[in-house]
Design a protein around this motif. Structure first.
Motif, PDB file in Angstrom:
ATOM      1  N   LYS A  20      -4.542   3.928  -1.504  1.00 21.24           N
ATOM      2  CA  LYS A  20      -5.732   4.788  -1.503  1.00 21.24           C
ATOM      3  C   LYS A  20      -6.336   4.884  -2.900  1.00 21.24           C
ATOM      4  N   LYS A  21      -5.472   5.024  -3.898  1.00 21.57           N
ATOM      5  CA  LYS A  21      -5.926   5.128  -5.287  1.00 21.57           C
ATOM      6  C   LYS A  21      -6.704   3.886  -5.711  1.00 21.57           C
ATOM      7  N   HIS A  22      -6.290   2.728  -5.222  1.00 24.94           N
ATOM      8  CA  HIS A  22      -6.935   1.467  -5.566  1.00 24.94           C
ATOM      9  C   HIS A  22      -7.967   1.028  -4.530  1.00 24.94           C
ATOM     10  N   SER A  23      -8.218   1.883  -3.532  1.00 31.01           N
ATOM     11  CA  SER A  23      -9.162   1.574  -2.447  1.00 31.01           C
ATOM     12  C   SER A  23      -8.827   0.240  -1.782  1.00 31.01           C
ATOM     13  N   ARG A  24      -7.548   0.073  -1.469  1.00 29.08           N
ATOM     14  CA  ARG A  24      -7.072  -1.162  -0.834  1.00 29.08           C
ATOM     15  C   ARG A  24      -6.414  -0.836   0.500  1.00 29.08           C
ATOM     16  N   THR A  25      -6.192  -1.866   1.304  1.00 25.48           N
ATOM     17  CA  THR A  25      -5.589  -1.695   2.626  1.00 25.48           C
ATOM     18  C   THR A  25      -4.220  -2.369   2.684  1.00 25.48           C
ATOM     19  N   PHE A  26      -3.475  -2.065   3.751  1.00 24.81           N
ATOM     20  CA  PHE A  26      -2.200  -2.731   3.976  1.00 24.81           C
ATOM     21  C   PHE A  26      -2.420  -4.219   4.168  1.00 24.81           C
ATOM     22  N   TYR A  27      -3.513  -4.577   4.838  1.00 29.25           N
ATOM     23  CA  TYR A  27      -3.827  -5.992   5.051  1.00 29.25           C
ATOM     24  C   TYR A  27      -3.987  -6.699   3.706  1.00 29.25           C
ATOM     25  N   TRP A  28      -4.702  -6.081   2.778  1.00 30.01           N
ATOM     26  CA  TRP A  28      -4.894  -6.662   1.451  1.00 30.01           C
ATOM     27  C   TRP A  28      -3.552  -6.832   0.742  1.00 30.01           C
ATOM     28  N   LEU A  29      -2.697  -5.813   0.798  1.00 28.09           N
ATOM     29  CA  LEU A  29      -1.398  -5.877   0.132  1.00 28.09           C
ATOM     30  C   LEU A  29      -0.513  -6.956   0.754  1.00 28.09           C
ATOM     31  N   ALA A  30      -0.559  -7.089   2.070  1.00 27.95           N
ATOM     32  CA  ALA A  30       0.217  -8.135   2.744  1.00 27.95           C
ATOM     33  C   ALA A  30      -0.241  -9.516   2.283  1.00 27.95           C
ATOM     34  N   LYS A  31      -1.534  -9.730   2.205  1.00 28.50           N
ATOM     35  CA  LYS A  31      -2.073 -11.019   1.739  1.00 28.50           C
ATOM     36  C   LYS A  31      -1.729 -11.265   0.272  1.00 28.50           C
ATOM     37  N   ARG A  32      -1.848 -10.239  -0.531  1.00 28.09           N
ATOM     38  CA  ARG A  32      -1.625 -10.356  -1.979  1.00 28.09           C
ATOM     39  C   ARG A  32      -0.157 -10.633  -2.315  1.00 28.09           C
ATOM     40  N   THR A  33       0.760 -10.021  -1.564  1.00 33.14           N
ATOM     41  CA  THR A  33       2.188 -10.156  -1.856  1.00 33.14           C
ATOM     42  C   THR A  33       2.875 -11.236  -1.031  1.00 33.14           C
ATOM     43  N   GLY A  34       2.268 -11.606   0.094  1.00 35.31           N
ATOM     44  CA  GLY A  34       2.896 -12.574   0.978  1.00 35.31           C
ATOM     45  C   GLY A  34       3.879 -11.941   1.954  1.00 35.31           C
ATOM     46  N   PHE A  35       3.951 -10.618   1.985  1.00 29.98           N
ATOM     47  CA  PHE A  35       4.832  -9.909   2.907  1.00 29.98           C
ATOM     48  C   PHE A  35       4.093  -9.648   4.216  1.00 29.98           C
ATOM     49  N   SER A  36       4.851  -9.580   5.286  1.00 25.86           N
ATOM     50  CA  SER A  36       4.234  -9.291   6.577  1.00 25.86           C
ATOM     51  C   SER A  36       3.813  -7.825   6.640  1.00 25.86           C
ATOM     52  N   HIS A  37       2.858  -7.570   7.504  1.00 18.35           N
ATOM     53  CA  HIS A  37       2.411  -6.192   7.725  1.00 18.35           C
ATOM     54  C   HIS A  37       3.586  -5.348   8.206  1.00 18.35           C
ATOM     55  N   THR A  38       4.463  -5.941   9.022  1.00 18.64           N
ATOM     56  CA  THR A  38       5.631  -5.229   9.550  1.00 18.64           C
ATOM     57  C   THR A  38       6.573  -4.797   8.430  1.00 18.64           C
TER      58      THR A  38
END
Length: 81
Positions: free
Chosen positions: A11-29
């Motif tokens: 929220k602080k970075h105005s990002r989503t879980f989808y963005w973090l999953a793509k950025r880190t390579g981790f699954s949404h799960t």
């Protein structure tokens, strides 16, 4: 209990879980399990990738919460602040 504060940082970075999953390579799960406290642990590689993506420190992601056992806190007050 150690809680993962991923939602707050996203929220602080105005990002989503989808963005973090793509950025880190981790699954949404995987990220969901961390968020909901369902993960049994987190390795340093995972923690590092999340920190790099969110430009933060491990202490920003992990927070120690006091647990009560039979009405008594098992973590001293100074440690939970």
């Amino acid at each position: 209990m150690i809680e993962v504060q991923v939602d707050e940082l996203l929220k602080k970075h105005s990002r989503t879980f989808y963005w973090l999953a793509k950025r880190t390579g981790f699954s949404h799960t995987t990220l969901w399990r961390l968020k909901k406290g369902k993960a049994l642990g987190i390795n340093f590689d995972t923690l590092e990738k999340i920190c790099v993506a969110l430009e933060c420190q491990p202490g920003d992601i992990l927070q120690l919460k006091a647990q009560k056992r039979r009405g008594k806190s098992i973590i001293p007050e100074t440690a939970s602040k």
